[in-house]
Design an enzyme around this catalytic site. Sequence first.
Site, short mmCIF file in Angstrom:
data_model
loop_
_atom_site.label_atom_id
_atom_site.label_comp_id
_atom_site.label_asym_id
_atom_site.label_seq_id
_atom_site.Cartn_x
_atom_site.Cartn_y
_atom_site.Cartn_z
N LYS A 1 -5.44 5.18 8.01
CA LYS A 1 -6.27 5.29 6.80
C LYS A 1 -6.21 4.02 5.95
O LYS A 1 -7.23 3.51 5.49
CB LYS A 1 -5.83 6.47 5.91
N ARG B 1 -4.79 15.66 -0.62
CA ARG B 1 -3.95 16.11 0.49
C ARG B 1 -3.76 17.62 0.48
O ARG B 1 -3.09 18.16 1.34
CB ARG B 1 -2.58 15.42 0.41
N ARG C 1 5.95 0.62 12.69
CA ARG C 1 5.26 0.18 11.47
C ARG C 1 6.23 -0.58 10.56
O ARG C 1 7.37 -0.19 10.38
CB ARG C 1 4.70 1.41 10.73
N ARG D 1 9.63 1.61 6.12
CA ARG D 1 9.69 2.62 5.05
C ARG D 1 10.65 3.73 5.42
O ARG D 1 10.69 4.16 6.56
CB ARG D 1 8.29 3.21 4.84
N ARG E 1 6.49 15.09 8.08
CA ARG E 1 5.21 14.74 7.44
C ARG E 1 4.03 15.27 8.26
O ARG E 1 3.02 15.70 7.71
CB ARG E 1 5.11 13.22 7.24
#
Length: 211
Positions: free
Chosen positions: A13, A88, A122, A155, A166
């Site tokens: 996104k 969300r 990531r 992260r 998540r």
Amino acid sequence: MILVLLGAPGAGKGTLAEYLKDVLKVPVISTGNLLRDAIAQGTELGTAAKQYMDKGQLVPDELIVGITLQKLSSDDCSSGAILDGFPRTVAQAEALDAHLKVDMALSIEVPDEQIVSRMAGRRTCPKCQSTYHVVNNPPKQEGVCDNCGTELETRRDDATEVVRKRLSVYHSQTEPVKQYYAQQGKLVSMDGVGSVAETEHRGLQALEAWL
Ligand code: AMP
């Protein structure tokens, strides 16, 4: 134009939002970035949000809705915005609808197992929040942000156990938002598997077909 980007964490996104903002000439509002900035600044919101984020849970609607609507009503967003990570929950979608008209909801579809392996690679810039991937989208110099030269980090909530949490939160709380926009005739789904360039191309095609 108000464009909502939907999709699991790590679906792409943020990357697609940064690409489409130059096409639509509107800013991106990323609620995850807003919250991480609040944590970095040590604000009350940041302190309250961090405990949820570290566990892979959503922060409560009452913490995020007000600040997002406030951003949307700023002069910067007079021509619209791309929303990355909001709404969300269905309650957030309803709160957004009560304030302004969403034009399109674009959902980026990526299978869960691919999300898990993507997130392991990531890397994020703690200063400007740019994201990279060690294989699919590496920075020019290893471990260093192309935009601002800051050392990249992983992260905390990209750790595999947190990513799985998540994803389960995404399926239970955020997927109903797709149905919400489908009922309004505003949902477009696109395949998010492939390279960054392929995803950008598909996103642009979906947007152009919609417009
Ligand atoms: P993101 O960077 O969009 O993946 O968001 C990181 C984390 O911030 C999420 O896992 C949530 O804990 C929190 N967050 C971001 N946006 C929202 C939202 N709209 N509602 C609730 N929590 C959010």
